[in-house]
Design an enzyme around this catalytic site. Structure first.
Site: not given
Ligand code: NAP
Length: 268
Positions: A124, A138, A142
């Site tokens: 989340s 967003y 969430k």
């Molecule tokens: N980074 C932070 O600071 C943070 C904070 C709070 C929560 N989160 C949560 O952590 C999770 C991972 O995010 P991240 O930070 O690792 O972001 P990220 O680096 O942008 O990676 C996002 C991943 O999700 C995939 N994705 C997006 N849409 C998709 C779909 N329709 N079907 C399958 N895969 C899809 C992307 O694949 P593609 O290459 O195909 O786009 C990518 O592999 C998310 O749920 C995000 O909301 C992150």
């Protein structure tokens, strides 16, 4: 089984799970981007497509026979002031960040119920605990995940299935890059200067986030392997503060009008 495993923290979670000795099904919209490894199956899975979720789960079961842990990780970020986010973009955010995990979990639960065990981990966000400006879409998605997972927990507990919500603060991933963040196009004069400042601030944060996703992944594996994974886990000191502040705010809000709140029952 991990969604969104081609970029960002999904890569780190995949590597941590492999290092911990798990057989891993790493999924993504383009699985060719996931490097091959021993004990790793890569499968195409777009979380917005229920049929894709079903076939990915089938491929996982065909290869490994069971699914012990699902990590709902895939997500993206639709940012902007509510009035400037188009209805289509708002809906797309909810399709990916809320209905996405639901689609995959719906495909996995029959497997876990049959085996009478399993753990559903859902990434989340602190934005699922506390709302803030520029994050209406967003946070709506969430917050939806939070209510869904809390309600699902007692439904599936009798079949040996547990759930865990992960609440990350800011982690250095691809999330704030143009590949993952969509800023609403400026459309309303009243918001123009605030939009400019907020986009500048969010853009500047890219690459400077304090959280290390590799450490998050290792910590997550520790919790996954524990006897009692928590229902909700704050990932990062910034996340700890958000959860603590929210708890205090809710307590204050709950009791601020105690007499009025308690005066609403029928008298007879
Ligand atoms: N980074 C932070 O600071 C943070 C904070 C709070 C929560 N989160 C949560 O952590 C999770 C991972 O995010 P991240 O930070 O690792 O972001 P990220 O680096 O942008 O990676 C996002 C991943 O999700 C995939 N994705 C997006 N849409 C998709 C779909 N329709 N079907 C399958 N895969 C899809 C992307 O694949 P593609 O290459 O195909 O786009 C990518 O592999 C998310 O749920 C995000 O909301 C992150």
């Amino acid at each position: 089984m991990i969604t969104g495993a081609a970029r960002g923290m999904g890569v780190d979670i995949t590597q941590a799970a492999l290092a911990a000795g798990y057989a891993v099904v790493a999924t993504g919209r383009d699985p060719a981007k996931i490097p091959p490894a021993k004990n790793l199956l890569t499968v195409r899975l777009d979380v917005t497509d229920p049929a894709s979720a079903q076939s990915a789960v089938q491929a996982a079961v065909d290869r490994f026979g069971s699914i012990d842990v699902l990590v709902n990780n895939a997500g993206n970020f639709v940012a902007g002031f509510f009035e400037e986010i188009t209805p289509a973009d708002f809906r797309a955010q909810v399709e990916t960040n809320l209905f996405g995990p639901l689609n995959v979990t719906r495909a996995v639960l029959p497997i876990m119920r049959a085996q009478r065990s399993g753990l559903i981990v859902t990434i989340s966000s602190t934005a699922g605990i506390t709302g803030q400006e520029f994050c209406t879409a967003y946070a709506a998605a969430k917050f939806g995940l939070e209510g869904w997972a809390e309600s699902l927990t007692p439904e599936v507990a009798p079949y040996g299935i547990r759930t865990m919500l992960v609440e990350p603060g800011f982690f250095r991933t691809d999330l704030l890059t143009p590949q993952s963040t969509t800023y609403a196009a400026p459309a309303i004069d009243d918001y123009a200067e605030r939009t400019r400042q907020t986009v500048t601030a969010w853009t500047a944060m890219n690459g400077l986030q304090g959280g290390d996703p590799a450490k998050l992944a290792t910590a997550l594996l520790t919790l996954i392997n524990s006897d009692a994974p928590p229902l909700r886990w704050a990932a990062g000191t910034d996340a700890l503060k958000v959860l603590e502040d929210k708890a205090h705010t809710l307590l204050h809000q709950a009791t601020a009008h105690r007499a009025l709140s308690s005066s609403l029952a029928h008298t007879a």
